[in-house]
Design an enzyme around this catalytic site. Structure first.
Site, mmCIF file in Angstrom:
data_model
loop_
_atom_site.group_PDB
_atom_site.id
_atom_site.type_symbol
_atom_site.label_atom_id
_atom_site.label_comp_id
_atom_site.label_asym_id
_atom_site.label_seq_id
_atom_site.Cartn_x
_atom_site.Cartn_y
_atom_site.Cartn_z
ATOM 1 N N GLY A 17 127.219 114.073 23.165
ATOM 2 C CA GLY A 17 126.079 114.214 24.076
ATOM 3 C C GLY A 17 126.424 113.608 25.419
ATOM 4 N N LEU A 18 125.558 113.851 26.365
ATOM 5 C CA LEU A 18 125.804 113.376 27.729
ATOM 6 C C LEU A 18 125.785 111.846 27.808
ATOM 7 C CD1 LEU A 18 123.542 115.907 29.691
ATOM 8 C CD2 LEU A 18 126.040 115.945 29.508
ATOM 9 N N SER A 19 126.350 111.334 28.870
ATOM 10 C CA SER A 19 126.343 109.895 29.095
ATOM 11 C C SER A 19 124.890 109.395 29.151
ATOM 12 C CB SER A 19 127.055 109.598 30.420
ATOM 13 O OG SER A 19 126.973 108.231 30.707
ATOM 14 N N SER A 91 132.592 113.882 24.309
ATOM 15 C CA SER A 91 133.293 115.031 23.705
ATOM 16 C C SER A 91 132.651 116.364 24.116
ATOM 17 C CB SER A 91 133.381 114.885 22.186
ATOM 18 O OG SER A 91 132.250 114.308 21.592
HETATM 19 P P1 ADP Z 1 125.618 106.763 25.531
HETATM 20 O O1 ADP Z 1 126.427 106.005 24.512
HETATM 21 O O2 ADP Z 1 125.220 108.117 25.041
HETATM 22 O O3 ADP Z 1 126.234 106.791 26.885
HETATM 23 P P2 ADP Z 1 123.875 104.484 25.437
HETATM 24 O O4 ADP Z 1 123.566 104.287 23.988
HETATM 25 O O5 ADP Z 1 124.944 103.617 26.043
HETATM 26 O O6 ADP Z 1 124.231 106.031 25.689
HETATM 27 O O7 ADP Z 1 122.553 104.306 26.315
HETATM 28 C C1 ADP Z 1 121.358 104.954 25.977
HETATM 29 C C2 ADP Z 1 120.191 104.239 26.648
HETATM 30 O O8 ADP Z 1 118.988 104.950 26.370
HETATM 31 C C3 ADP Z 1 119.994 102.841 26.138
HETATM 32 O O9 ADP Z 1 119.579 102.031 27.204
HETATM 33 C C4 ADP Z 1 118.860 102.999 25.103
HETATM 34 O O10 ADP Z 1 118.101 101.820 24.949
HETATM 35 C C5 ADP Z 1 118.036 104.111 25.728
HETATM 36 N N1 ADP Z 1 117.297 104.928 24.727
HETATM 37 C C6 ADP Z 1 116.005 105.295 24.829
HETATM 38 N N2 ADP Z 1 115.627 106.046 23.771
HETATM 39 C C7 ADP Z 1 116.695 106.140 22.983
HETATM 40 C C8 ADP Z 1 116.913 106.768 21.721
HETATM 41 N N3 ADP Z 1 115.975 107.449 21.071
HETATM 42 N N4 ADP Z 1 118.151 106.684 21.179
HETATM 43 C C9 ADP Z 1 119.124 105.997 21.827
HETATM 44 N N5 ADP Z 1 118.983 105.375 23.007
HETATM 45 C C10 ADP Z 1 117.764 105.428 23.581
#
Ligand code: ADP
Length: 193
Positions: A17-19, A91
């Site tokens: 998934g997206l960043s 990915s």
């Molecule tokens: P990624 O790894 O996809 O880049 P992160 O996990 O680092 O994303 O960051 C996601 C952000 O979104 C976090 O700050 C998290 O608290 C917030 N968030 C809000 N809702 C959700 C959710 N349902 N699942 C995961 N993260 C969430």
């Protein structure tokens, strides 16, 4: 051998998934829970992998594919030894994901789906602002492609569900796939989430 004594088998849970879509957050919750159940787990987080195993790689299509191939190689080795490998990596290319799926075998693809507008708003790492300004180039979703999975085992809409709820869905899927015979229902290790 009695069925209830079946050994846990390894496998790979692959978050794409997206960043900012929530891959790391949910992956860590799932990791915590699986560890609490006695399962051996290893998390391969894209950001961390890129600072060591894939330090030499950039963000061209070829390098992104190599990044996935290397992570996939490690997952395959871990999975076949009874470990659950959890990947949290953008990915972006479908074909690269399909390739690792085939090599690994026990594979659960989890698509963390979140509208771009929400991610731009969240911008927890400040990357979207920079990508929109053009200070970061080849940024997935803004200036580089993201190919959505066509038939992932699971889609998590992270703008609609809590991290905890998302993690529970992943664990349920893990259970359905027979990687674990211990998971009961409801997170135990992550009461505070
Ligand atoms: P990624 O790894 O996809 O880049 P992160 O996990 O680092 O994303 O960051 C996601 C952000 O979104 C976090 O700050 C998290 O608290 C917030 N968030 C809000 N809702 C959700 C959710 N349902 N699942 C995961 N993260 C969430």
């Amino acid at each position: 051998m009695r069925k209830d004594y079946t050994m846990n088998q390894g496998g790979t849970i692959w978050f794409t998934g997206l960043s900012g879509a929530g891959k790391t957050t949910i992956a860590r919750l799932v990791e915590l829970e699986l560890r609490a159940l006695g399962q051996k787990v290893e998390v391969l987080d894209g950001d961390i992998v890129r600072t060591n195993l894939c330090k030499d790689l950039g963000f061209s299509k070829e390098d992104r594919e190599r990044n996935i191939q290397r992570i996939g190689f490690v997952c395959q080795r871990l999975s076949r030894n009874g470990i659950v490998a959890i990947v949290a990596a953008i990915s972006p290319y479908r074909e690269a994901r399909e390739e690792v799926r085939e090599k690994i075998g026990h594979f659960i693809e989890v698509y963390c789906k979140c509208p771009l507008e929400v991610l731009i708003n969240r911008d927890t790492k400040g990357f979207y602002r920079k990508a929109l300004e053009g200070t970061i180039l080849n940024f997935t979703g803004i200036s580089d492609p993201y190919e959505e999975p066509l038939s992932p085992e699971l889609v998590l809409e992270t703008d609609k569900e809590t991290p905890r709820c998302c993690a529970e869905k992943v664990l349920e899927k893990v259970k359905q796939n027979g990687y674990l015979n211990l998971y009961q229902n409801g997170l135990k290790a992550c009461q505070s989430w």
